[in-house]
Motif scaffolding. Structure first.
Motif, PDB file in Angstrom:
ATOM      1  N   UNK A 283       0.837  -1.208   0.000  1.00  0.00           N
ATOM      2  CA  UNK A 283       0.000   0.000   0.000  1.00  0.00           C
ATOM      3  C   UNK A 283       0.872   1.259   0.000  1.00  0.00           C
ATOM      4  N   UNK A 284       1.930   1.235   0.801  1.00  0.00           N
ATOM      5  CA  UNK A 284       2.853   2.375   0.852  1.00  0.00           C
ATOM      6  C   UNK A 284       3.464   2.616  -0.533  1.00  0.00           C
ATOM      7  N   UNK A 285       3.865   1.526  -1.204  1.00  0.00           N
ATOM      8  CA  UNK A 285       4.455   1.668  -2.553  1.00  0.00           C
ATOM      9  C   UNK A 285       3.423   2.169  -3.562  1.00  0.00           C
ATOM     10  N   UNK A 286       2.180   1.693  -3.441  1.00  0.00           N
ATOM     11  CA  UNK A 286       1.117   2.103  -4.376  1.00  0.00           C
ATOM     12  C   UNK A 286       0.817   3.592  -4.255  1.00  0.00           C
ATOM     13  N   UNK A 287       1.069   4.150  -3.070  1.00  0.00           N
ATOM     14  CA  UNK A 287       0.823   5.585  -2.861  1.00  0.00           C
ATOM     15  C   UNK A 287       2.072   6.414  -3.191  1.00  0.00           C
ATOM     16  N   UNK A 288       3.222   5.981  -2.691  1.00  0.00           N
ATOM     17  CA  UNK A 288       4.421   6.822  -2.799  1.00  0.00           C
ATOM     18  C   UNK A 288       5.098   6.753  -4.166  1.00  0.00           C
ATOM     19  N   UNK A 289       5.089   5.586  -4.837  1.00  0.00           N
ATOM     20  CA  UNK A 289       5.764   5.504  -6.145  1.00  0.00           C
ATOM     21  C   UNK A 289       5.131   6.454  -7.171  1.00  0.00           C
ATOM     22  N   UNK A 290       3.797   6.430  -7.370  1.00  0.00           N
ATOM     23  CA  UNK A 290       3.223   7.377  -8.329  1.00  0.00           C
ATOM     24  C   UNK A 290       3.301   8.833  -7.863  1.00  0.00           C
TER      25      UNK A 290
END
Length: 497
Positions: A283-290
């Protein structure tokens, strides 16, 4: 091996067999056309908003400011209505991506791709024939719906069709299509700028071409084996898997997908599931990467490249030449990334690209701060240096955060939350794209050369984030990605069963 609620029953990646077949290459190329919709729009918007006929018809105040001799260089295009023309698309895309999640999960990736193509086609027709601002904005909203569906489905489609050892490169076809869309749009703007008074209509209307290709291509695409098996068509899913891998011996990969599908079908509320503690790292990656992808400042430069170069004193065609150059650099650097991502890995490209972008942003800010003011123009030598620096920045983005901002989120989620997670990724991407698009002209006016420093600060943060928190995903099968988080020094405390 005992079953786990987190993923398939064990690590059997070494048993995966298959090769790169012409069939999988063709399907991935057709699907990736969806990226060209996004790219074409990003490229076309900046060019159209610097065309006199377009500004005179819809944004007369901006037209007057643009042609005033003594106007503040940084503020001549600052108009919230003009910013709304660009950014309305991304707000509608954000909403559409949430709807697309349900369509992608229940009806498959292919149907979302087709829906995206049809919506974009309608939007292109409305924009090309616009007679007032309301019609123009309605067209932009329909384009946004198309992008919301396309960006939600295409990266998932590419990740699920590609063999594990080439997933990074094939997934980057989406970003390559995006960059080629930007470059094509820049070339079209350069030509239509000479067609008076309806050149801008041609620029906006030609968006129908990639939309038509995506719609027709989508009708011939096979559904992914992961989606077919998840929706109960197990034997059909196996046949597609055998066809795209070029072998009958797909037992290990097939079993992983079936295991993942069993878990996926047990989850009735994927958005609720994704909020659980064990899914925190994804979830953290789904928010922070984009979010980080947009906070590199790339969209600010690509949206408004002609406007930006015009503000720096480049005359007429020179500003379009400069933005066409940045479009070409972006496309070429994405090709470089496709060639090395499955050998060097994701982390190396993200970290080295981040460092290069920081240096370029600071260089550009320094030159503009020292040599460029409210009513001054850059000398030819410094102008060339600024364009070179921006091209080096765009190149770094093109082989790092550009493609990997989409690739990494699309490959890290288990099947039960994959569609919902991709919606979050797209929604966050479009939310920050909207914020930057709506605020950039005001930021440029307020911060002046400091807007380069604003974005360089964010790139420092994202480079540290990747170094500390993102594990390497190269060569890890989709349905076994969960084991990465179990072994990571920080994330293992969240995913421990």
């Amino acid at each position: 091996m005992a079953g786990s609620p987190l993923g398939p029953t064990g690590e059997r990646a070494e048993q995966y067999q298959g090769k790169v077949t012409p069939y999988v290459i063709i399907t991935c190329i057709v699907a990736a056309i969806g990226g060209s919709l996004f790219g074409y729009d990003v490229g076309i918007s900046g060019g159209v908003t610097s065309m006199d006929e377009f500004l005179r018809k819809f944004f007369y105040t901006v037209y007057l400011n643009k042609n005033r001799a003594k106007e503040n260089n940084y503020c001549k295009y600052n108009n919230q209505g003009l910013a709304a023309f660009t950014s309305s698309l991304y707000l509608s895309g954000l909403v559409a991506s949430i709807v697309a999640s349900a369509v992608t999960k229940k009806h498959g990736r292919r149907w979302s791709i087709i829906c995206g193509g049809i919506s974009f086609l309608i939007g292109a027709v409305l924009n090309a024939s616009a007679v007032n601002l309301s019609m123009l904005l309605l067209g932009r909203i329909m384009l946004g719906v198309g992008i919301g569906f396309g960006n939600q489905a295409v990266p998932l489609y590419l990740s699920e069709m590609a063999p594990t050892n080439l997933r990074g490169g094939l997934n980057m076809l989406f970003q390559l299509a995006t960059t080629l869309g930007i470059f094509t749009a820049n070339m079209i703007n350069f030509g239509t700028d000479k067609i008076h008074p309806w050149g801008w209509r041609l620029s906006l209307g030609l968006a129908a071409a990639p939309a038509f290709l995506m719609t027709i291509g989508g009708t011939f695409l096979p559904e992914t084996p992961n989606s077919l098996i998840e929706r109960g068509s197990i034997q059909k899913g196996r046949k597609v898997l055998e066809k795209i891998r070029g072998t009958k011996n797909v037992d290990a990969e097939f079993e992983d997908i079936v295991d993942a599908s069993t878990l996926a079908n047990a989850v009735k509320h994927p958005f609720r599931e994704i909020l659980k503690r064990r899914n925190r790292p994804q979830l953290v990656m789904a928010i922070f990467m984009p979010m980080f992808q947009i906070l590199t400042g790339i969209n600010a430069i690509l949206f408004y490249a002609p406007v930006l170069f015009g503000s720096m004193g480049f005359k007429g065609n020179a500003s379009l030449y400069s933005s066409a150059l940045t479009g070409a650099v972006l496309a070429l650097s994405t090709l470089v990334s496709m060639g090395v991502v499955d050998r060097w890995g994701r982390r190396v490209l993200l970290i080295s690209g981040g460092i290069q972008m920081i240096l370029c942003q600071i260089t550009a800010a320094t030159i503009l701060g020292l040599k460029f003011g409210n009513d001054k123009e850059l000398s030819k030598g410094f102008s060339i240096t600024v364009v070179t620096t921006i091209c080096l920045f765009v190149a770094a983005f093109g082989w790092s955060w550009g493609p990997l901002g989409w690739t990494v989120p699309s490959e890290i989620f288990p099947l039960q939350t994959r569609s919902a997670a991709q919606s979050i990724t797209v929604a966050v991407n479009l939310l920050f794209t909207f914020i930057i698009a709506q605020s950039f002209l005001s930021l440029l006016c307020a911060l002046k050369f400091g807007f380069f420093l604003f974005f360089s600060g964010w790139i420092v943060i994202m480079t540290i984030f990747v170094y500390v928190f993102l594990p390497e995903t190269k060569g890890v099968p989709l349905e076994e990605m969960v084991h990465l988080w179990e072994k990571h020094w920080f994330w293992k405390k969240f995913v421990a069963d």
